[in-house]
Design a protein around this motif. Structure first.
Motif, PDB file in Angstrom:
ATOM      1  N   LYS B  13       0.683  -1.168  -0.033  1.00 29.17           N
ATOM      2  CA  LYS B  13      -0.030   0.005  -0.101  1.00 29.17           C
ATOM      3  C   LYS B  13       0.668   1.234  -0.159  1.00 29.17           C
ATOM      4  O   LYS B  13       1.868   1.259   0.602  1.00 29.17           O
ATOM      5  N   ILE B  16       3.028   2.284   3.143  1.00 32.18           N
ATOM      6  CA  ILE B  16       3.740   1.494   3.816  1.00 32.18           C
ATOM      7  C   ILE B  16       5.139   1.298   3.287  1.00 32.18           C
ATOM      8  O   ILE B  16       5.274   1.614   1.977  1.00 32.18           O
ATOM      9  N   ARG B  70      -6.094 -15.691  -1.641  1.00 30.15           N
ATOM     10  CA  ARG B  70      -4.923 -15.022  -1.009  1.00 30.15           C
ATOM     11  C   ARG B  70      -3.728 -14.504  -1.754  1.00 30.15           C
ATOM     12  O   ARG B  70      -2.674 -14.861  -1.199  1.00 30.15           O
ATOM     13  N   ASN B  73      -2.173 -10.194   0.194  1.00 27.78           N
ATOM     14  CA  ASN B  73      -2.632  -9.993   1.750  1.00 27.78           C
ATOM     15  C   ASN B  73      -3.197  -8.629   1.621  1.00 27.78           C
ATOM     16  O   ASN B  73      -2.291  -7.469   1.609  1.00 27.78           O
ATOM     17  N   MET B  75      -4.298  -6.781   3.887  1.00 27.51           N
ATOM     18  CA  MET B  75      -3.942  -5.930   4.993  1.00 27.51           C
ATOM     19  C   MET B  75      -2.577  -5.128   4.863  1.00 27.51           C
ATOM     20  O   MET B  75      -2.478  -4.092   5.089  1.00 27.51           O
ATOM     21  N   VAL B  76      -1.736  -5.542   3.521  1.00 32.76           N
ATOM     22  CA  VAL B  76      -0.611  -4.773   3.544  1.00 32.76           C
ATOM     23  C   VAL B  76      -0.263  -4.344   1.995  1.00 32.76           C
ATOM     24  O   VAL B  76       0.283  -3.387   1.786  1.00 32.76           O
TER      25      VAL B  76
ATOM     26  N   VAL C  86      -3.242 -11.765  11.507  1.00 36.04           N
ATOM     27  CA  VAL C  86      -3.646 -11.134  10.229  1.00 36.04           C
ATOM     28  C   VAL C  86      -2.721 -11.249   9.152  1.00 36.04           C
ATOM     29  O   VAL C  86      -2.967 -11.185   7.910  1.00 36.04           O
ATOM     30  N   GLU C  87      -1.465 -11.036   9.379  1.00 35.70           N
ATOM     31  CA  GLU C  87      -0.332 -11.002   8.349  1.00 35.70           C
ATOM     32  C   GLU C  87       0.706 -11.886   8.883  1.00 35.70           C
ATOM     33  O   GLU C  87       1.735 -11.558   9.298  1.00 35.70           O
ATOM     34  N   PRO C  88       0.768 -13.201   8.762  1.00 37.46           N
ATOM     35  CA  PRO C  88       1.769 -14.039   9.484  1.00 37.46           C
ATOM     36  C   PRO C  88       3.135 -13.790   9.138  1.00 37.46           C
ATOM     37  O   PRO C  88       4.051 -13.832  10.011  1.00 37.46           O
ATOM     38  N   HIS C 127      -6.844 -22.194   6.229  1.00 37.11           N
ATOM     39  CA  HIS C 127      -6.329 -21.015   6.564  1.00 37.11           C
ATOM     40  C   HIS C 127      -5.122 -21.260   7.819  1.00 37.11           C
ATOM     41  O   HIS C 127      -4.068 -20.604   7.475  1.00 37.11           O
ATOM     42  N   TRP C 130      -2.195 -21.698   5.948  1.00 38.19           N
ATOM     43  CA  TRP C 130      -1.493 -20.498   5.157  1.00 38.19           C
ATOM     44  C   TRP C 130      -0.761 -19.687   6.422  1.00 38.19           C
ATOM     45  O   TRP C 130       0.189 -19.257   6.061  1.00 38.19           O
ATOM     46  N   PHE C 208      -5.427  -3.372  16.664  1.00 41.15           N
ATOM     47  CA  PHE C 208      -5.779  -2.925  15.339  1.00 41.15           C
ATOM     48  C   PHE C 208      -6.959  -3.664  14.587  1.00 41.15           C
ATOM     49  O   PHE C 208      -7.512  -3.331  13.915  1.00 41.15           O
ATOM     50  N   SER C 219      -1.614   0.683   7.127  1.00 41.80           N
ATOM     51  CA  SER C 219      -1.852  -0.677   7.901  1.00 41.80           C
ATOM     52  C   SER C 219      -1.399  -0.551   9.115  1.00 41.80           C
ATOM     53  O   SER C 219      -0.261  -0.081   9.396  1.00 41.80           O
ATOM     54  N   VAL C 221      -0.242  -3.243  10.489  1.00 40.11           N
ATOM     55  CA  VAL C 221       0.902  -4.311  10.403  1.00 40.11           C
ATOM     56  C   VAL C 221       2.177  -3.645  10.067  1.00 40.11           C
ATOM     57  O   VAL C 221       2.155  -2.769   9.230  1.00 40.11           O
TER      58      VAL C 221
END
Lengths: 226, 86, 721
Positions: B13, B16, B70, B73, B75-76, C86-88, C127, C130, C208, C219, C221
């Motif tokens: 993003k 980021i 996925r 992701n 999220m980022v 959420v973001e492993p 999941h 993942w 978050f 984010s 993260v």
């Protein structure tokens, strides 16, 4: 016996290599920071492993543009022994000192495990104390360790005796199971496995003598020159 | 139905950090003589070839695949999807 | 991020006015559970923290142990559960980064990492697969790039972690005692922020997931940057060698707010700073965002103006940005300015010390009958069950995981991953043995005994390498502490750990509490993870290959304790039964006996019995040595029981010792002297793992088949959908 250990931002096996050179084999290593000129009194140079510049863009490519690499190229031409280990090998390849490329392992993962090498060329400054086909138990630790050359180059390497080490079985998918090569003159050697992690009995669960011969070969070579 | 080439570009993003792009800029490009460069962003591109009714449906199908599996992701990362005639 | 209404009232009362918006952000960050430990702190004080080897200094984020000859070992444990869920990849990687900076803050070089990873059922849940795959990659990419070996850890799967991830990372540091940073500051000293630029990532930290901060362009993260972390490590250690650092703290949860207020509070000083001086990634950041951003790879340094010049030279050498953001005052206030105007000015004591809570607790109802024993239907084919266990995700070899971690770099790793505990050599000729253990299945059935069991298991593991436990790290991970039943399980575990630590005189040198670990389906099982550090003065047990005709002694009693065992839960899908309990005096006797056996050099290897019980422990010996063995269940020390209980009970304090037959008599004499319960239960040879009961063959499994299954099972689960 002055050995330069070149340190790039992100090198992380420099201290291990320094320890083995000085405390185990009693050479006189010195750290050489990447943006300083290479000292002139060196008998040999080692490019240690690690993640120079975080392996960004491609492992070794950014470090290959460092000012010190120009100096390394000059002394390589003079026939001074140069060893690149792991990321050091990647840097030598990216700077054109050695042929080929190193690609992502075929497992697509970082691989840390013990392998067995066979010595294919015992004429280099780092293998002159080995018998041909001698075995070396030694660990690898890399993500981009799959040595690749096209068939044409491979034939050339074979003809010119530039293949120094092979894995004794398929490890990461590298061309012809190659683990280490040298330049045409034989004084610049690159290898993916880590001899500095295998040269002491305490940390080598198999046999530390074969890996020690890599350093003893250098001692012999430098001794012969002096 | 026709074949389309669909390019999926995955990048961080905008707000980021992109450490890889920054290293390539500062430690490689700007250390040379190319001072006119001000920014480098890294991205990953996947090239799909897909059979669909239209360019639009090719794009939306690929987007659906990316979301479902996925492939990025959210999220980022953000994705940009471009479609071309094969 | 916000304060609860009563907390806001309390803040107003303490400062005698309405807080500014920046003050509100700072206090909310610092008073969060994550930073303040407000729910747990009162209770944590019961753990013994002192011991002859423990060095205490103010402001340390890691524990320090004196290992002799002028050297110290530092250790710490952290988790990064919420971000990893959420973001492993990034969550796990930045978890590694954070704990490393805690080690660095004391002035020691990080020399090893251990990671504990927990996820849902990877056999059924895509999941979870993942999350697992990416968390492993995150740990690997970060640690490998830094050149810090990941030498050990554990991986576990349990349905209670569905849609969630537990990522615990422990780090070990090593250095000279004289180089420890003695955190101090004097008036006029400068406050420097070094490392990565402060950006909008990580704002809101652990909250978050439900926060509106998540948007198109940013984010919560954090993005890992191991390359800059590596440069920070080298720069800091160089500055340490030059004695340029007065005090130092890593920026973690709560960002600048916490680092500044906690440093000031610990050193009994004030700090005045200007947000305009902070180097930021984007030019339009709000001052509140700058104060709470959790951007990674940053360190706060206190130095003076003369040393600063040298410090800046070092930063330039490594091309690390650093900015002087403020200076030390003596009014014990955290004074934040922007454009020369005050935006926060608040006593550090108020910020850094949230009011501690004394939450109610109540024994959970589910525990009432959970330890009732249950008889399982008789097994028709023990060999098949055995093979099934060896292939099960919790018991299968974790080589797919640790093979991705560089565990050799640093050339200290004497005993590599895959054994009971890992062993590192130190510069003074001694050796350090380290292990982390958790067992949520047993902790769920009995939070007290389960937690003690984790502690004892970690001790057993280091004892098996010849090390005496000298320090412990605890990481207490539970659900929502506001639920009295969950809080009760927290207190039970803590009390159990405290009793064991006191009785065995093993000080707790560091720890962490992570609460609010909730999945969409509810709370996680109680998940304390215990790290034990052992010291070997002479030499570690050098494990030798087992050959035909070698013998096997078992030390310790096997009891009817199938509660929380892999056998109960994986084979019979039953949660409950009697949880294994540690008998302190038996435990101590057995440990001492094993340590002496190792010292006499009469044995080839020592291995503890844990997950999967005796059956799995014996199989592990056979599979790693590629040799068969025959074990008679009639000879196993302990009460007479059904075969499945002897094979699969996970009773503690048990060890398997292998040796050459000629040493049998000497060993027996030694063990008798220690007055431990033991017996020769079998011998090695042949090509199959065999267990007999009443002279009848019960299990007969080819070593080759068992080994292939055990080694490849986890990889196959990950690779194939």
């Amino acid at each position: 016996m002055n050995v330069g250990v070149i340190v790039f931002p992100g090198s992380n096996c420099d201290r291990d290599m320094f320890h083995v050179l000085s405390d185990v084999f009693h050479m006189t290593p010195q750290y050489c920071w990447h943006d300083k000129p290479l000292p002139e009194n060196l008998d040999a140079v080692v490019l240690p492993g690690g993640f120079s510049y975080g392996d960004r863009l491609r492992a070794g490519v950014i470090a290959a543009h460092s000012p010190i690499i120009q100096d390394v190229k000059k002394i390589a031409e003079k026939g001074i022994p140069i060893l690149g280990v792991c990321n050091g090998f990647q840097i030598l390849v990216e700077s054109g000192l050695l042929p080929g490329v190193l690609l992502k392992n075929d497992s697509l993962n970082f691989m840390c495990e013990w392998t067995n090498l066979t010595v294919e060329n015992n004429k280099t400054p780092f293998t002159n104390k080995f018998e041909l086909n001698e075995k070396i138990p030694i660990p690898i630790a890399n993500g981009d360790g799959r040595y690749f050359v096209d068939d044409e180059t491979l034939k050339q390497l074979e003809r010119k005796n530039q293949i120094v080490f092979k894995y004794d079985q398929v490890v990461n998918g590298s061309s012809n199971q190659i683990a280490g090569v040298c330049n045409e003159d034989g004084n610049v050697v690159g290898m993916m496995p880590h001899p500095e992690r295998a040269a002491e009995p305490e940390i080598n669960p198999h046999d530390n003598k074969p890996s020690s011969l890599i350093f003893e070969s250098l001692l012999k070579k430098i001794g012969a020159n002096n | 139905m026709g074949d389309y080439r669909v390019h999926v570009t995955i990048e961080n993003k905008p707000g980021i950090s992109d450490p890889e792009g920054k290293t390539i800029l500062n430690d490689l490009v700007l250390k040379g003589t190319h001072q006119s460069v001000s920014k480098i962003n890294t991205a990953k591109m996947l090239k799909f070839t897909i059979t669909e009714n239209s360019k639009e449906s090719a794009k939306s199908k690929v987007k659906e695949i990316c979301d479902e599996l996925r492939i990025y992701n959210s999220m980022v990362s953000v994705v940009t999807i471009d479609a071309f005639d094969a | 991020m916000s304060l609860e209404p009563h907390e806001l009232e309390e803040l107003k009362l303490k400062i005698g006015r309405d807080p500014t918006s920046t003050e509100l952000q700072i206090v909310a960050a610092e008073w969060s559970e994550h930073c303040s430990y407000k729910s747990s702190k009162k209770h944590l004080k019961i753990l013994p923290m002192d011991g002859p080897l423990v060095i205490n200094e103010k402001g340390y984020d890691s524990g320090v142990l004196d290992v002799g000859d002028g050297y110290v070992v530092t250790a710490h444990i952290e988790s990064h559960n919420h971000p990893s869920a959420v973001e492993p990849y990034g969550g796990a990687a930045t978890g590694v980064g954070g704990v490393i900076r805690d080690i660095l803050s004391a002035g020691t070089r990080p020399i090893a990492l251990l990671d504990g990873l927990r996820f849902g059922d990877i056999e059924k849940d895509q999941h979870a697969k993942w999350l697992f795959k990416n968390a492993v990659k995150g740990v690997a990419d970060y640690g490998n790039c830094l050149g810090i070996p990941t030498v050990g850890g554990e991986v576990e799967f349990d349905e209670c972690y569905a849609d969630y991830a537990m990522v615990d990372v422990a780090a070990i540091g090593f250095g000279k005692k004289e180089n420890l940073i003695k955190n101090h500051a004097k008036k006029g000293d400068l406050v420097v922020l070094m490392g990565g630029a402060t950006g909008r990532d990580g704002i809101g930290g652990s909250q978050f997931a439900s926060d509106s901060l998540e948007s198109e362009n940013r984010s919560a993260v954090q993005i890992p940057d191991p390359f800059i972390e590596k440069l920070i490590i080298e720069a800091i250690l160089e500055a340490r060698n030059e004695k340029l650092i007065h005090a130092m703290k890593d920026l973690g949860g709560g960002g600048l707010s916490c680092a500044v207020s906690e440093t000031a509070d610990a050193l009994d000083i004030g700090i005045e700073m200007d947000v305009d001086n902070v180097h930021t990634r984007e030019s339009d950041m709000h001052s509140d965002e700058i104060m709470v951003s959790e951007s990674q790879e940053r360190m706060l340094i206190i130095t003076d103006s003369v040393k600063l010049v040298k410090f800046q030279d070092i930063c330039n050498k490594f091309r690390i940005e650093c900015s002087v953001i403020g200076h030390v005052t003596f009014d014990n206030k955290m004074h934040v300015k922007k454009d020369g105007k005050t935006i926060a000015n608040i006593s550090t004591d108020v910020v850094a010390n949230a009011t501690l809570l004394d939450l109610p607790s109540k024994k959970p109802e589910y525990l009432e009958n959970i330890e009732d024993k249950k008889s399982f239907p008789p097994l028709s084919d023990y060999s098949e069950v055995m093979l099934k266990l060896l292939a099960s995700p919790n018991i299968a070899s974790k080589i797919w995981v640790y093979g991705q971690y560089d565990h050799e770099v640093g050339i200290r790793t004497v005993v590599k991953p895959g054994y009971d505990a890992s062993v590192l050599r130190l510069d003074n000729g001694k050796f350090l043995s380290i292990k982390i253990d958790g067992n949520p299945k047993q902790c769920y059935v009995n939070p007290r005994e389960g937690a003690i069991g984790c502690f004892e298991e970690a001790c057993r593991n280091v004892v098996c390498t010849g090390a005496k436990p000298i320090g412990m790290l605890d990481h207490l991970q539970f659900g929502n502490p506001r639920d009295p039943e969950i809080f009760w399980t927290f207190l039970e575990s803590l009390n159990g750990l405290t009793d064991f630590a006191k009785d065995f005189e093993i000080p707790c040198i560091g720890g962490k509490v992570s609460l609010y670990n909730e999945t969409p389906k509810g709370s996680i099982k109680p998940t304390p993870v215990i790290g034990v550090i052992g010291l070997i003065d002479k030499k570690p047990l050098r494990v030798q290959k087992i050959n035909t005709d070698d013998c096997l002694i078992m030390i310790g009693n096997t009891k009817d304790e199938l509660g929380g065992s892999e056998y109960s839960e994986y084979i019979h899908k039953f949660i409950g039964g009697k949880c294994p309990a540690v008998d302190f005096s038996e435990s101590k006797k057995n440990m001492n006996a094993v340590l002496e056996l190792i010292e006499t050099e009469l044995i080839k290897s020592a291995h503890d019995c844990s997950k999967g019980g005796l059956a799995v422990a014996v199989s592990e010996l056979c599979m790693t040595n590629l040799i068969g063995c025959t074990v008679s269940l009639d000879d196993v020390p302990g009460d007479k029981m059904d075969a499945d209980k002897i094979l699969f009970s996970e009773s503690h304090s048990r060890y398997l010792v292998t040796f050459e037959r000629k040493n049998l008599q000497n060993l027996e004499e030694l063990l008798k002297k220690h007055n431990v319960s033991f017996k020769t239960i079998g011998g090695f040879g042949g090509e199959s793992i065999r267990f007999t009961d009443n002279s009848k063959s019960l299990i007969d499994l080819s070593v080759d088949k068992a080994q292939k299954t055990w080694l490849n099972s986890l990889k196959e689960m990950v690779m194939h959908a």
